[in-house]
Scaffold this motif. Sequence first.
Motif, PDB file in Angstrom:
ATOM      1  N   ILE A 442      -6.161   6.141  -0.660  1.00 54.18           N
ATOM      2  CA  ILE A 442      -5.445   4.943  -0.208  1.00 54.18           C
ATOM      3  C   ILE A 442      -5.685   3.793  -1.181  1.00 54.18           C
ATOM      4  N   ASN A 443      -6.911   3.640  -1.618  1.00 53.61           N
ATOM      5  CA  ASN A 443      -7.211   2.566  -2.577  1.00 53.61           C
ATOM      6  C   ASN A 443      -6.454   2.756  -3.888  1.00 53.61           C
ATOM      7  N   GLU A 445      -3.542   4.275  -4.156  1.00 50.62           N
ATOM      8  CA  GLU A 445      -2.151   3.931  -3.858  1.00 50.62           C
ATOM      9  C   GLU A 445      -1.944   2.428  -3.897  1.00 50.62           C
ATOM     10  N   VAL A 446      -2.884   1.688  -3.310  1.00 55.18           N
ATOM     11  CA  VAL A 446      -2.765   0.228  -3.301  1.00 55.18           C
ATOM     12  C   VAL A 446      -2.814  -0.321  -4.721  1.00 55.18           C
ATOM     13  N   HIS A 449       0.531   0.376  -6.426  1.00 55.36           N
ATOM     14  CA  HIS A 449       1.594  -0.482  -5.900  1.00 55.36           C
ATOM     15  C   HIS A 449       1.439  -1.924  -6.395  1.00 55.36           C
ATOM     16  N   ASN A 450       0.210  -2.385  -6.454  1.00 55.67           N
ATOM     17  CA  ASN A 450      -0.001  -3.766  -6.945  1.00 55.67           C
ATOM     18  C   ASN A 450       0.369  -3.894  -8.420  1.00 55.67           C
ATOM     19  N   LYS A 453       4.420  -3.851  -8.397  1.00 53.21           N
ATOM     20  CA  LYS A 453       5.079  -4.519  -7.278  1.00 53.21           C
ATOM     21  C   LYS A 453       6.338  -5.253  -7.761  1.00 53.21           C
ATOM     22  N   ILE A 461       4.533  -2.925  -0.077  1.00 55.83           N
ATOM     23  CA  ILE A 461       3.435  -2.724   0.874  1.00 55.83           C
ATOM     24  C   ILE A 461       3.611  -3.683   2.047  1.00 55.83           C
ATOM     25  N   ALA A 464      -2.088  -2.642   5.651  1.00 52.78           N
ATOM     26  CA  ALA A 464      -3.111  -1.600   5.479  1.00 52.78           C
ATOM     27  C   ALA A 464      -4.235  -1.879   6.465  1.00 52.78           C
ATOM     28  N   GLN A 471      -8.504   5.419   6.840  1.00 54.22           N
ATOM     29  CA  GLN A 471      -7.707   4.407   6.177  1.00 54.22           C
ATOM     30  C   GLN A 471      -6.225   4.741   6.275  1.00 54.22           C
ATOM     31  N   LEU A 473      -2.096   3.109   5.056  1.00 53.12           N
ATOM     32  CA  LEU A 473      -1.297   2.177   4.273  1.00 53.12           C
ATOM     33  C   LEU A 473       0.134   2.255   4.764  1.00 53.12           C
ATOM     34  N   THR A 475       4.063   1.188   4.094  1.00 51.53           N
ATOM     35  CA  THR A 475       4.992   0.738   3.060  1.00 51.53           C
ATOM     36  C   THR A 475       6.425   0.841   3.567  1.00 51.53           C
TER      37      THR A 475
END
Length: 556
Positions: A442-443, A445-446, A449-450, A453, A461, A464, A471, A473, A475
């Motif tokens: 998950i981290n 993926e974040v 995405h950041n 973005k 996103i 989360a 965890q 997320l 989207t």
Amino acid sequence: MIIKDKDKEKQKKIKQEILKGLEALLGMLNAAATILTNLELKDASGQQINTITMKTPEIQILISLMIYDLRGGCTRYRAAILSSQQKEKDMFSTLLILFFIFGLVALFIGFVFCLIPTREILYNVARGSAKMKELDPAVDAAERTGMGASAWKEEYTCDCIRFDKEHQMVLLYLAITCGCIDTSMNVKDKFEELKQVVDEETKFKIEEAEKVCLAKSKDDDILQIDHKGSNAVKTDIVELKARGRQIIHMMHMLMKALYATFDDEEQNIVKYQIANSHKKQHEAQHAVILRKVQAQALLIAGAGKNGKPIASTYAGALMQIFSAWMIDHATKIDRELSAHLIGKAPQSELEKEIFMGDMGRKTNYLHTTHPYKTGISIFFGCSSMSSGFFGIGELIGGKFYLEDIIASRNNVKIYLAKPKSSASAASVAIILQTDRSNYSEINVEVAVHNSIKDHRHFPRIIGAGLHKEFQFLATEYLGPSVRDIAYRQPPYKFTLFTLLKFAKQAFEALQAIHQAGFIHCSVKAATPEDDLMAVIRIIIEFYPGNDFQDEIIKQA
């Protein structure tokens, strides 16, 4: 011959050519007879003739008159015969009409006084027989403890022998699955019936499940009821896990049989070009049924792998789903499909028997042309069957309700979900990590995405957090994949222009990932160049032609 005075007067009239018709003929006859009688015969020179020959005019007149009289008599005789025959014909016609009327009257009397009372007697006998069957303890026990409405009945037929046989096989697999879940059910005859029509490998698995699940049902070694009515586990975890494995095997075979049945129906829809309106309705109902069955399968498999007792209520839920399938789908939608296939498909195809006795063989994926061709193992072999499983309808993070599973990889599951705040809000994608390892996808993926973005090819996103120490997320939910769109209708290909548009979007998305310093591992790549090659191969998969494909790959 005596000549009367009246005859002499007629002779005068003949000479004067006054008389006509019959009177003239009669006069000629009398005159000729008189001349012959008196021998007043003369030749053309006026000499007396004493010899009568056929050339004598009077003889010729007499013969002509006799022929005329004979012809008139024959005509009158013929008319008399015809009149007699017509009278007989009229008499027989009258008799036929009378017999016909008599037959109608007799038929009406028989219907009113014989058939109706007999029919009522037969109905009374049938009702009495039905009541006697209801009073039969064996039949009553089989109805209450057997499969009930989810067992095969003649009213479930869809008027197609091929589909009916497939439905019967699915219901047999359902019976043994429910019998393993709820050992109090009276389905031993279904076990014997199914073992007669399957291959050796499937038969061995059925016998093994029957031995493990049903052998101890008489003594209630698995579960017992305490004084409060709650189920208490009596055996150890090992026995419960063994029983759970057998139930999962039976559920596995049931799912494969159901998939095979739906796949055969949809292949016939495509093969014989059934109307698109019926095709959409048919596939939509198949998807709904599969989703319901899959939800129950996930719950059953989750409990079985964890060594927990599998409640008998799961058997009742499965029976309700399949009885609704037979009543609402098989007898209506499948019957409509059968009507469409009549005249298009050969009768031999409609009566063909599809072998479904090999569902116990070990297979990882079910090969179908439908977009829901997810492998059976996704429901039974993935890690979501562990304590990290999330049920459909579960509230995640207090904000999102899970609606369906989209994809599964390693220890990450992707679900379709709806926001709790508004039922009309757009659906979202929920990425859930189903284990508690230190490494967090998950981290990652974040972070990805950041880095990319605000790019139009990637979802935004929404949120989360944690759910049950796992965890997640949330989207934006993007549209269907290229493969899903291709499988909507044959020939499952795209035009070159459409494929180039897809390729342009894929290259733009990959360019954004590469510029952010990442490689898209889902296309089996080790370098950015491998990413591009993989996308080209995916696009070529849906190109209808074969020209220049190798050349395109070489130039790329």
